[in-house]
Design an enzyme around this catalytic site. Structure first.
Site, PDB file in Angstrom:
ATOM      1  N   GLU A  58      45.085  25.923  39.291  1.00 18.54           N
ATOM      2  CA  GLU A  58      46.535  25.843  39.438  1.00 18.54           C
ATOM      3  C   GLU A  58      47.123  24.611  38.756  1.00 18.54           C
ATOM      4  OE1 GLU A  58      49.984  26.702  42.765  1.00 18.54           O
ATOM      5  OE2 GLU A  58      47.959  26.234  43.430  1.00 18.54           O
ATOM      6  N   GLU A  95      42.392  22.529  41.803  1.00 15.71           N
ATOM      7  CA  GLU A  95      42.960  23.587  42.637  1.00 15.71           C
ATOM      8  C   GLU A  95      42.545  24.984  42.159  1.00 15.71           C
ATOM      9  OE1 GLU A  95      47.120  23.158  43.520  1.00 15.71           O
ATOM     10  OE2 GLU A  95      46.983  20.976  43.537  1.00 15.71           O
ATOM     11  N   HIS A 151      39.166  30.435  48.985  1.00 13.97           N
ATOM     12  CA  HIS A 151      40.436  31.128  48.735  1.00 13.97           C
ATOM     13  C   HIS A 151      40.267  32.545  48.195  1.00 13.97           C
ATOM     14  CE1 HIS A 151      44.186  32.088  46.564  1.00 13.97           C
ATOM     15  NE2 HIS A 151      44.761  31.408  47.524  1.00 13.97           N
ATOM     16  N   HIS A 162      41.941  28.755  42.184  1.00 12.32           N
ATOM     17  CA  HIS A 162      42.498  29.864  42.974  1.00 12.32           C
ATOM     18  C   HIS A 162      41.790  31.160  42.604  1.00 12.32           C
ATOM     19  CE1 HIS A 162      45.910  28.367  45.409  1.00 12.32           C
ATOM     20  NE2 HIS A 162      45.863  27.344  44.565  1.00 12.32           N
TER      21      HIS A 162
END
Length: 297
Positions: free
Chosen positions: A288, A271, A231, A273
């Site tokens: 996240e 998660e 990401h 990021h």
């Protein structure tokens, strides 16, 4: 490929899962600055874990990417209400609407010209904003391209990913644009970073890391897990980059030769990021699900 658990020195809880820590940047004050995408807040986290939150004027503005500006403040995109935000290190906030309605600003970076540059996902434009809030927009030669992340390159230009056009773009401070298509179809590039010599980017749909030289030559390096959904990416030095694997709950590392190492995060499905290098030299990752991970490589 080396794959192991990362020796995370500290994982700090900064919000509940609904707040969504998303972007992270090292500020000029030595602290980490975070966007809480789902609660409309900016947060300041010191290296020893002290947290201060600054609510924005709209809880639904969706602050996303944040960057230190050339003026000593932090600048960030508000992708839901289509504004560029600015916050000083003592918490003073202001924002500026983009000229084009529903633009969906996302990526943002300090430019080499003393201004801040950003992408407009929904309207295929690159924007430039001065300290006074004056915005200039440059229209891209593609429609539906979804310009995403942006960074200042080693050549004095700005480089950005075109998520839906499957390409890397370059724009000079005067607005001259060149587009470089990617070799892999449907790669969907997102994060991009300069290592001082070349640009590195992640291909979230293809599970690859890419490198583009300033003359446009592209190399792609497949990840061992092509479903990892890389990401964001940050360069520690020339040929030394770190990236988040949002879909695999890992941090990855790649060298100039294409050697890849991967490290699992301690909390499952966290998660990861945004990623940055803090003033302490450690790697900091926005999770996240409500946390921040610190790891000293």
């Amino acid at each position: 490929m080396h794959h192991s658990d990362a020796p995370v020195t500290r994982e700090i809880s900064v919000a509940d899962k609904g707040a969504g820590p998303y972007g992270i940047a090292a500020g000029p004050d030595g602290a980490l600055w975070l966007t809480f995408a789902h609660s409309g807040r900016i947060a300041r986290l010191t290296l020893d874990g002290e947290l201060n939150e600054y609510p924005l004027d709209s809880s639904g503005c969706r602050p996303t990417v944040i960057t230190p500006g050339p003026d000593g403040a932090l600048w960030f995109t508000r992708s839901q209400d289509h504004r560029i935000g600015r916050i000083t290190t003592d918490g003073e906030r202001e924002s500026f609407p983009t000229p084009t309605p529903d633009s969906g600003p996302f990526g943002i970076t300090a430019g080499p010209d003393g201004a801040v540059w950003f992408t407009e996902m929904n309207t295929d434009r690159i924007g430039r904003i001065t300290r006074e809030g004056e915005i200039t927009e440059f229209v891209l030669p593609h429609t539906g391209a979804c310009p995403s992340a942006i960074t200042a390159g080693p050549d004095g230009a700005l480089w950005f990913t075109l998520n839906q056009a499957n390409a890397i773009g370059r724009i000079t401070v005067h607005g001259d644009i060149v587009i470089h298509p990617l070799p892999t179809p449907g790669a969907a590039p997102v994060g991009i970073a300069s290592d001082g010599t070349a640009l590195w980017f992640v291909e979230i749909a293809a599970g690859q890391i890419g490198r583009i030289s300033v003359d446009g030559a592209i190399k792609e390096f497949p990840l061992p897990d092509r479903t990892a959904k890389p990401h964001a990416i940050v360069a520690a030095s020339t040929g030394d980059c770190w990236f988040t694997e949002w879909g695999a709950n890992r941090i990855g590392h790649i060298t100039d030769s294409g050697e890849i190492s991967e490290y699992g995060l301690p909390s499952p499905s966290s998660e990861p990021h945004g990623i940055t290098i803090g003033s302490d030299g450690a790697l900091w990752v926005a999770l996240e699900t409500g946390g921040v991970a610190r790891w000293e490589p």
